[in-house]
Design a protein around this motif. Sequence first.
Motif, PDB file in Angstrom:
ATOM      1  N   ASP A 104       0.832  -1.205   0.000  1.00  0.00           N
ATOM      2  CA  ASP A 104       0.000   0.000   0.000  1.00  0.00           C
ATOM      3  C   ASP A 104       0.873   1.264   0.000  1.00  0.00           C
ATOM      4  O   ASP A 104       1.878   1.343   0.709  1.00  0.00           O
ATOM      5  CB  ASP A 104      -0.905   0.006   1.237  1.00  0.00           C
ATOM      6  N   GLU A 105       0.494   2.242  -0.781  1.00  0.00           N
ATOM      7  CA  GLU A 105       1.284   3.460  -0.956  1.00  0.00           C
ATOM      8  C   GLU A 105       1.393   4.277   0.339  1.00  0.00           C
ATOM      9  O   GLU A 105       2.428   4.895   0.604  1.00  0.00           O
ATOM     10  CB  GLU A 105       0.675   4.327  -2.061  1.00  0.00           C
ATOM     11  N   LEU A 106       0.342   4.259   1.148  1.00  0.00           N
ATOM     12  CA  LEU A 106       0.385   5.048   2.385  1.00  0.00           C
ATOM     13  C   LEU A 106       1.440   4.523   3.350  1.00  0.00           C
ATOM     14  O   LEU A 106       2.099   5.297   4.047  1.00  0.00           O
ATOM     15  CB  LEU A 106      -0.991   5.044   3.052  1.00  0.00           C
ATOM     16  N   LEU A 107       1.618   3.200   3.393  1.00  0.00           N
ATOM     17  CA  LEU A 107       2.635   2.629   4.275  1.00  0.00           C
ATOM     18  C   LEU A 107       4.035   3.055   3.833  1.00  0.00           C
ATOM     19  O   LEU A 107       4.858   3.468   4.652  1.00  0.00           O
ATOM     20  CB  LEU A 107       2.527   1.103   4.276  1.00  0.00           C
ATOM     21  N   TRP A 108       4.306   2.975   2.553  1.00  0.00           N
ATOM     22  CA  TRP A 108       5.628   3.337   2.044  1.00  0.00           C
ATOM     23  C   TRP A 108       5.844   4.843   2.078  1.00  0.00           C
ATOM     24  O   TRP A 108       6.969   5.318   2.260  1.00  0.00           O
ATOM     25  CB  TRP A 108       5.821   2.780   0.637  1.00  0.00           C
ATOM     26  N   GLN A 109       4.784   5.599   1.909  1.00  0.00           N
ATOM     27  CA  GLN A 109       4.912   7.054   2.052  1.00  0.00           C
ATOM     28  C   GLN A 109       5.313   7.419   3.480  1.00  0.00           C
ATOM     29  O   GLN A 109       6.159   8.297   3.699  1.00  0.00           O
ATOM     30  CB  GLN A 109       3.589   7.725   1.689  1.00  0.00           C
ATOM     31  N   GLY A 110       4.705   6.743   4.451  1.00  0.00           N
ATOM     32  CA  GLY A 110       5.070   6.998   5.840  1.00  0.00           C
ATOM     33  C   GLY A 110       6.519   6.641   6.132  1.00  0.00           C
ATOM     34  O   GLY A 110       7.207   7.365   6.856  1.00  0.00           O
ATOM     35  N   LEU A 111       7.001   5.531   5.553  1.00  0.00           N
ATOM     36  CA  LEU A 111       8.397   5.151   5.748  1.00  0.00           C
ATOM     37  C   LEU A 111       9.345   6.173   5.127  1.00  0.00           C
ATOM     38  O   LEU A 111      10.367   6.528   5.723  1.00  0.00           O
ATOM     39  CB  LEU A 111       8.652   3.770   5.135  1.00  0.00           C
ATOM     40  N   CYS A 112       9.008   6.664   3.940  1.00  0.00           N
ATOM     41  CA  CYS A 112       9.858   7.658   3.278  1.00  0.00           C
ATOM     42  C   CYS A 112       9.952   8.939   4.098  1.00  0.00           C
ATOM     43  O   CYS A 112      11.048   9.443   4.380  1.00  0.00           O
ATOM     44  CB  CYS A 112       9.316   7.969   1.880  1.00  0.00           C
ATOM     45  N   LYS A 113       8.816   9.453   4.528  1.00  0.00           N
ATOM     46  CA  LYS A 113       8.804  10.754   5.202  1.00  0.00           C
ATOM     47  C   LYS A 113       9.290  10.674   6.640  1.00  0.00           C
ATOM     48  O   LYS A 113       9.735  11.686   7.189  1.00  0.00           O
ATOM     49  CB  LYS A 113       7.396  11.345   5.148  1.00  0.00           C
ATOM     50  N   SER A 114       9.227   9.510   7.250  1.00  0.00           N
ATOM     51  CA  SER A 114       9.760   9.387   8.604  1.00  0.00           C
ATOM     52  C   SER A 114      11.280   9.280   8.601  1.00  0.00           C
ATOM     53  O   SER A 114      11.931   9.602   9.605  1.00  0.00           O
ATOM     54  CB  SER A 114       9.168   8.160   9.300  1.00  0.00           C
ATOM     55  N   TRP A 116      13.327  10.363   5.635  1.00  0.00           N
ATOM     56  CA  TRP A 116      13.807  11.537   4.898  1.00  0.00           C
ATOM     57  C   TRP A 116      12.685  12.561   4.923  1.00  0.00           C
ATOM     58  O   TRP A 116      11.756  12.520   4.112  1.00  0.00           O
ATOM     59  CB  TRP A 116      14.161  11.162   3.461  1.00  0.00           C
ATOM     60  N   GLY A 117      12.754  13.460   5.886  1.00  0.00           N
ATOM     61  CA  GLY A 117      11.631  14.360   6.156  1.00  0.00           C
ATOM     62  C   GLY A 117      11.313  15.326   5.033  1.00  0.00           C
ATOM     63  O   GLY A 117      10.173  15.765   4.892  1.00  0.00           O
ATOM     64  N   HIS A 118      12.324  15.672   4.233  1.00  0.00           N
ATOM     65  CA  HIS A 118      12.081  16.622   3.140  1.00  0.00           C
ATOM     66  C   HIS A 118      12.767  16.147   1.871  1.00  0.00           C
ATOM     67  O   HIS A 118      13.952  15.805   1.882  1.00  0.00           O
ATOM     68  CB  HIS A 118      12.597  18.016   3.491  1.00  0.00           C
ATOM     69  N   CYS A 119      12.007  16.133   0.804  1.00  0.00           N
ATOM     70  CA  CYS A 119      12.525  15.907  -0.550  1.00  0.00           C
ATOM     71  C   CYS A 119      11.737  16.811  -1.489  1.00  0.00           C
ATOM     72  O   CYS A 119      10.535  17.041  -1.288  1.00  0.00           O
ATOM     73  CB  CYS A 119      12.369  14.452  -0.984  1.00  0.00           C
ATOM     74  N   SER A 120      12.390  17.298  -2.500  1.00  0.00           N
ATOM     75  CA  SER A 120      11.713  18.185  -3.446  1.00  0.00           C
ATOM     76  C   SER A 120      10.559  17.479  -4.138  1.00  0.00           C
ATOM     77  O   SER A 120       9.536  18.093  -4.454  1.00  0.00           O
ATOM     78  CB  SER A 120      12.718  18.691  -4.487  1.00  0.00           C
ATOM     79  N   ILE A 121      10.691  16.167  -4.331  1.00  0.00           N
ATOM     80  CA  ILE A 121       9.669  15.418  -5.056  1.00  0.00           C
ATOM     81  C   ILE A 121       8.363  15.322  -4.271  1.00  0.00           C
ATOM     82  O   ILE A 121       7.293  15.086  -4.856  1.00  0.00           O
ATOM     83  CB  ILE A 121      10.194  14.009  -5.409  1.00  0.00           C
ATOM     84  N   TYR A 122       8.421  15.510  -2.955  1.00  0.00           N
ATOM     85  CA  TYR A 122       7.197  15.462  -2.155  1.00  0.00           C
ATOM     86  C   TYR A 122       6.215  16.565  -2.565  1.00  0.00           C
ATOM     87  O   TYR A 122       4.994  16.394  -2.421  1.00  0.00           O
ATOM     88  CB  TYR A 122       7.519  15.634  -0.664  1.00  0.00           C
ATOM     89  N   ASN A 123       6.737  17.702  -3.010  1.00  0.00           N
ATOM     90  CA  ASN A 123       5.907  18.865  -3.321  1.00  0.00           C
ATOM     91  C   ASN A 123       5.615  18.993  -4.812  1.00  0.00           C
ATOM     92  O   ASN A 123       5.179  20.049  -5.265  1.00  0.00           O
ATOM     93  CB  ASN A 123       6.607  20.140  -2.824  1.00  0.00           C
ATOM     94  N   LYS A 124       5.846  17.932  -5.569  1.00  0.00           N
ATOM     95  CA  LYS A 124       5.595  17.964  -7.012  1.00  0.00           C
ATOM     96  C   LYS A 124       4.514  16.961  -7.368  1.00  0.00           C
ATOM     97  O   LYS A 124       4.210  16.044  -6.595  1.00  0.00           O
ATOM     98  CB  LYS A 124       6.887  17.613  -7.777  1.00  0.00           C
ATOM     99  N   GLY A 129       3.923   6.313 -13.301  1.00  0.00           N
ATOM    100  CA  GLY A 129       4.573   5.115 -12.771  1.00  0.00           C
ATOM    101  C   GLY A 129       5.256   5.317 -11.432  1.00  0.00           C
ATOM    102  O   GLY A 129       6.008   4.442 -10.988  1.00  0.00           O
ATOM    103  N   PHE A 130       4.980   6.434 -10.772  1.00  0.00           N
ATOM    104  CA  PHE A 130       5.613   6.719  -9.482  1.00  0.00           C
ATOM    105  C   PHE A 130       5.015   5.848  -8.387  1.00  0.00           C
ATOM    106  O   PHE A 130       3.809   5.582  -8.357  1.00  0.00           O
ATOM    107  CB  PHE A 130       5.420   8.204  -9.128  1.00  0.00           C
ATOM    108  N   SER A 131       5.877   5.405  -7.480  1.00  0.00           N
ATOM    109  CA  SER A 131       5.425   4.689  -6.290  1.00  0.00           C
ATOM    110  C   SER A 131       6.372   5.019  -5.143  1.00  0.00           C
ATOM    111  O   SER A 131       7.580   5.189  -5.346  1.00  0.00           O
ATOM    112  CB  SER A 131       5.391   3.173  -6.515  1.00  0.00           C
TER     113      SER A 131
END
Length: 319
Positions: A104-114, A116-124, A129-131
Amino acid sequence: MGQGLWRVARNQQLQHQGYSGQGYLTREHGRRIATSNVSNTSHRKQAQGGIDIYHLLKTRKSKEQEGFINLEMLPPELSFTILSYLNATDLCLASCVWQDLANDELLWQGLCKSTWGHCSIYNKNPPLGFSFRKLYMQLDEGSLTFNANPDEGVNYFMSKGILDDSPKEIAKFIFCTRTLNWKKLRIYLDERRDVLDDLVTLHNFRNQFLPNALREFFRHIHAPEERGEYLETLITKFSHRFCACNPDLMRELGLSPDAVYVLCYSLILLSIDLTSPHVKNKMSKREFIRNTRRAAQNISEDFVGHLYDNIYLIGHVAA
């Protein structure tokens, strides 16, 4: 004849009193049933307001016979909550059993942001094909590359579209990431002073005591092991930022960035003096006050004394 009549009379008496063999067994069986009922009632009373112990043990036994719980049989929100406690490795293993849930994307999104708190791609807007699972793998690969060679690591992030080629974006990424090797990071910031400037401005030292603010600063930007130009640059930038965050306090105490610079150097030297096992004769509070006020005469004696107490009780400012 007389003995036979006596036995008959005695048996009749026992039957009348209820102590015959059959009557005795019946009474004993009734007593045991009553005792069992009382015991069950007491256990039930103990379990009032909670889970029935008998039902709990029965359920546990049935679960042990069945094996582990199938997460797909639980409500989705409960399944996701359970999986959210897993790290990336365990979540990949869980996907072998519960592919739809663990991917599930929400689980992996939580792992990414916990991590690496900031990435430019988060705001784009995400590309086709992004996951977030794929993004996690790229962030992990980029961090390992950075820890081997910082310039190559930053270039990797830019090539994947994770970071923009901007000192401010790189500074935010460093500020919100804890997986970067601090020795490699120190070398990178020494070479990229533009990133260092933006990284310093991300700190908010408002209403913080000077030694505590200095500790927070050196937790993000590690101090060099030896004195030199880079350490002087860090203290200078910190002094200006601390004054900018506390203008009212600076006016009240009559401190300038140069005075804060002197205090920071004094705190570092005092930290080394008090914590180093090689220094036998530790600096006293009176000596610290005298030496510090000799370098910065406008500072009150009480304020300098509080600085000494903080280092003495809490420890090194750049550990």
